[in-house]
Design a protein around this motif. Structure first.
Motif, mmCIF file in Angstrom:
data_model
loop_
_atom_site.group_PDB
_atom_site.id
_atom_site.type_symbol
_atom_site.label_atom_id
_atom_site.label_comp_id
_atom_site.label_asym_id
_atom_site.label_seq_id
_atom_site.Cartn_x
_atom_site.Cartn_y
_atom_site.Cartn_z
ATOM 1 N N ASP A 25 -0.376 -4.627 2.366
ATOM 2 C CA ASP A 25 -0.613 -3.431 2.086
ATOM 3 C C ASP A 25 0.056 -2.279 3.121
ATOM 4 O O ASP A 25 0.674 -1.480 2.806
ATOM 5 N N GLU B 274 3.367 0.160 2.466
ATOM 6 C CA GLU B 274 3.201 1.612 2.913
ATOM 7 C C GLU B 274 4.446 1.869 3.443
ATOM 8 O O GLU B 274 4.993 3.122 3.529
ATOM 9 N N ARG C 55 1.725 -2.137 -3.603
ATOM 10 C CA ARG C 55 1.283 -3.561 -3.292
ATOM 11 C C ARG C 55 2.119 -4.557 -4.033
ATOM 12 O O ARG C 55 2.853 -5.300 -3.409
#
Length: 294
Positions: free
Chosen positions: A190, A194, A200
């Motif tokens: 995750d 980002e 994801r």
């Protein structure tokens, strides 16, 4: 380019020259976990790769085989070939991925790539010198040669995949750089997604497709490589473990055993090449001596 430079700084190439002279009865080249570098100075050379690919080289050229790929030089199909040959070993946190990213065979005519040719010639000249700094000079020239090869591969879009492809990918390059710069962080799919500004699932699939391994496997390889550097610098195991993202030395030891089959202390005891020893060369090579195993 900053991302690429950051990774390349951790790569080194070691070369050991073992033959110089006229081609005479050489049959095959293979070496555990090592590649080969050949310099064809004159004549015609026929080289056969293990996949059946045959190349005839009739101009002075640098021939670089980065991986441990068996190949044969067909003496009966070569004419007047004068060569210098070396085994090469690449040291990197991502050695396997780096090798997979490079073409298995690079043939660079000396007149087309003068800078690479000049470095290769310097490397071999230094290898046969009597200088007390010979081993150090060979190491440094080998690294310069590798960087020139990497630049050539990138500029000519010869990247097959792996780490080099990731470093030229606008999103993956940011992720790779973050993992290398901050290996101690508790990275997750995750948090990495980002950085890449991706979902994801898309990130995980893209990373595996481009790099060739999962983000977790890549991070593990980075941590092991950095830990090895620190252990060689005589840092305590517990400190090293903390610096690469593990609470205790026991966790790092388990990782070493899982990936390398030995503990950090056992790894440290493995013999390393003694750079202070001169290369085992005939000071006046006549072309008749090769490694006994060849």
């Amino acid at each position: 380019m900053e991302n690429i430079t950051d990774i390349i700084r951790r790569i080194s190439l070691k070369a050991d020259v073992f033959f110089s002279g006229k081609l005479c009865g050489i049959q095959s080249f293979s070496s555990d976990q090592k590649g080969h570098l050949h310099l064809l100075k004159s004549g015609c050379l026929t080289i056969l790769m293990q996949d059946g690919n045959k190349q005839v080289i009739n101009v002075p050229s640098v021939i670089f085989i980065p991986g441990a790929i068996e190949h044969r030089i067909l003496a009966e199909q070569s004419e007047g070939a004068e060569m210098v040959c070396a085994t090469v070993s690449m040291e990197s946190a991502n050695q396997k991925l780096l090798l997979e990213a490079l073409p298995p065979l690079l043939i660079l005519p000396l007149d087309l790539e003068p800078y690479i040719a000049q470095t290769a010639q310097w490397l071999f000249d230094e290898a046969f010198s009597r200088s007390v700094t010979r081993a150090v000079m060979v190491d440094k020239l080998s690294e310069i040669f590798l960087f020139q090869i990497l630049r050539y591969v990138l500029e000519n879009e010869l990247v097959k995949g792996g780490i080099l492809a990731a470093l030229t990918h606008p999103m993956m390059a940011k992720v790779i750089s973050a993992m290398h710069n901050r290996p101690e962080e508790n990275w997750t799919v995750d948090s990495l997604a980002e950085i890449a500004a991706m979902s994801r699932s898309r990130f995980a699939a893209t990373f595996k497709s481009v790099v060739g391994v999962t983000p977790n496997d890549y991070l593990t390889d980075i941590r092991i490589a950095i830990a090895q550097e620190m252990l060689e610098a005589h840092k305590p195991v517990n400190l090293v473990a903390n610096m690469v993202g593990y609470e205790h030395g026991s966790a790092l030891a388990r990782l070493f055993r899982k990936k390398l089959g030995i503990s950090p202390k056992q790894w440290l005891k493995k013999p390393k090449r003694d750079k202070s020893q001169p290369l085992q060369l005939d000071p006046e090579p006549n072309g008749n001596n090769l490694y006994d195993q060849l």
